[in-house]
Design a protein around this motif. Structure first.
Motif, mmCIF file in Angstrom:
data_model
loop_
_atom_site.group_PDB
_atom_site.id
_atom_site.type_symbol
_atom_site.label_atom_id
_atom_site.label_comp_id
_atom_site.label_asym_id
_atom_site.label_seq_id
_atom_site.Cartn_x
_atom_site.Cartn_y
_atom_site.Cartn_z
ATOM 1 N N ILE A 127 0.974 -1.336 -0.127
ATOM 2 C CA ILE A 127 0.069 -0.085 0.098
ATOM 3 C C ILE A 127 0.897 1.202 -0.043
ATOM 4 N N LEU A 128 0.824 2.140 -0.937
ATOM 5 C CA LEU A 128 1.537 3.181 -1.094
ATOM 6 C C LEU A 128 0.817 4.545 -1.058
ATOM 7 N N VAL A 129 1.309 5.497 -0.138
ATOM 8 C CA VAL A 129 0.822 6.847 0.374
ATOM 9 C C VAL A 129 1.739 7.765 -0.309
ATOM 10 N N VAL A 130 1.306 8.803 -1.094
ATOM 11 C CA VAL A 130 2.076 9.775 -1.719
ATOM 12 C C VAL A 130 1.769 10.779 -0.683
ATOM 13 N N VAL A 131 3.141 11.859 -0.388
ATOM 14 C CA VAL A 131 3.074 12.499 0.710
ATOM 15 C C VAL A 131 3.379 14.046 0.066
ATOM 16 N N GLU A 132 4.284 13.804 -1.204
ATOM 17 C CA GLU A 132 4.725 14.946 -1.723
ATOM 18 C C GLU A 132 5.029 14.475 -3.210
ATOM 19 N N GLY A 133 4.748 15.654 -4.279
ATOM 20 C CA GLY A 133 4.863 15.378 -5.771
ATOM 21 C C GLY A 133 3.656 14.791 -6.150
ATOM 22 N N THR A 134 4.213 14.193 -7.591
ATOM 23 C CA THR A 134 3.294 13.412 -8.457
ATOM 24 C C THR A 134 3.727 12.166 -9.031
ATOM 25 N N LEU A 135 3.151 11.087 -8.796
ATOM 26 C CA LEU A 135 3.461 9.919 -9.271
ATOM 27 C C LEU A 135 2.635 9.243 -10.289
ATOM 28 N N TYR A 136 3.134 8.447 -11.331
ATOM 29 C CA TYR A 136 2.331 7.812 -12.317
ATOM 30 C C TYR A 136 2.530 6.401 -11.865
ATOM 31 N N VAL A 137 1.597 5.794 -11.266
ATOM 32 C CA VAL A 137 1.804 4.342 -10.815
ATOM 33 C C VAL A 137 0.868 3.384 -11.559
ATOM 34 N N GLY A 138 1.442 2.128 -11.571
ATOM 35 C CA GLY A 138 0.518 1.040 -12.197
ATOM 36 C C GLY A 138 0.763 -0.609 -11.674
ATOM 37 N N PHE A 139 -0.194 -1.271 -11.867
ATOM 38 C CA PHE A 139 0.092 -2.857 -12.107
ATOM 39 C C PHE A 139 -0.325 -3.354 -13.184
#
Length: 207
Positions: free
Chosen positions: A102-114
């Motif tokens: 489980i991933l939580v973004v705290v800063e910036g912008t991420l493109y993620v996928g599976f």
């Protein structure tokens, strides 16, 4: 009579195989008391004392991702913090064979996928912003990529004390000894010389 016994044994085996299931074992203990010195007492974990947890930092220059993780995952979880460099910081396609992440973004912008398993191989992606959460199911290939112009920071929790990690490129093109180029050329429909070129490259260690 022997035929009947064989038939009964076969039926019982079939029933047992239907009822059998596989999963990660339960945590080896209920809790772990951290100590600075083994003389101070504490709790044994896998025949070793559980010392105070500390962060281990890894800088990945090729993919511009810095990962800090707990050096000891003493319970049924694993924790890490990743810092992705501006546009291009990448945690490349990889899997955790024993854990959901489980991933939580705290800063910036991420493109993620599976990507789901065969035969669908369906790609699920999302652009994450601070406060967004994303779940990568156990065993599935996934990635994170910084598409913003500033650093991105994310915290990840994994549901195993030993989640494991298999970075796809490392495993396929960086194995030791190398996989026969003929195998990879046919599997990826590539020219054999390209396969050899990929195998000659430096593949960073994600462990």
């Amino acid at each position: 009579m022997k035929g009947v016994e064989f038939l009964v044994a076969l039926v019982l085996f079939a029933l047992a195989s239907k009822l059998a299931s596989a999963s990660d074992p339960s945590p080896l203990q209920d809790f772990c008391v951290a100590v600075n010195d083994t003389k101070d007492g504490g709790v044994f974990f896998n025949a070793l004392f559980s010392l105070n947890l500390h962060l281990r930092s890894i800088f990945v220059s090729t993919d511009r991702v810095e990962v800090s993780k707990l050096a000891k995952a003493d319970h049924s979880w694993h924790f890490s913090c990743s810092n992705y460099a501006p546009y291009g910081g990448l945690n490349p396609p990889h899997t955790h064979p024993r854990a959901t992440e489980i991933l939580v973004v705290v800063e910036g912008t991420l493109y993620v996928g599976f990507v789901t398993s065969n035969p669908e191989n369906h790609l699920f992606t999302k652009v994450l912003y601070p406060g967004d959460v994303f779940v990568f199911p156990v065993g599935l290939i996934h990635f994170q990529f910084n598409i913003g112009h500033t650093n991105a920071v994310a915290f990840a929790g994994l549901s195993s004390q030993n989640p494991g990690v298999i970075t796809i490129a490392n495993a396929v093109f960086g194995s030791d000894p190398a996989i026969n180029p003929d195998v990879l050329a046919k599997a990826f429909q590539l020219d054999k010389n390209i396969v050899k070129q990929l195998q000659s490259r430096f593949w960073w260690d994600n462990n």
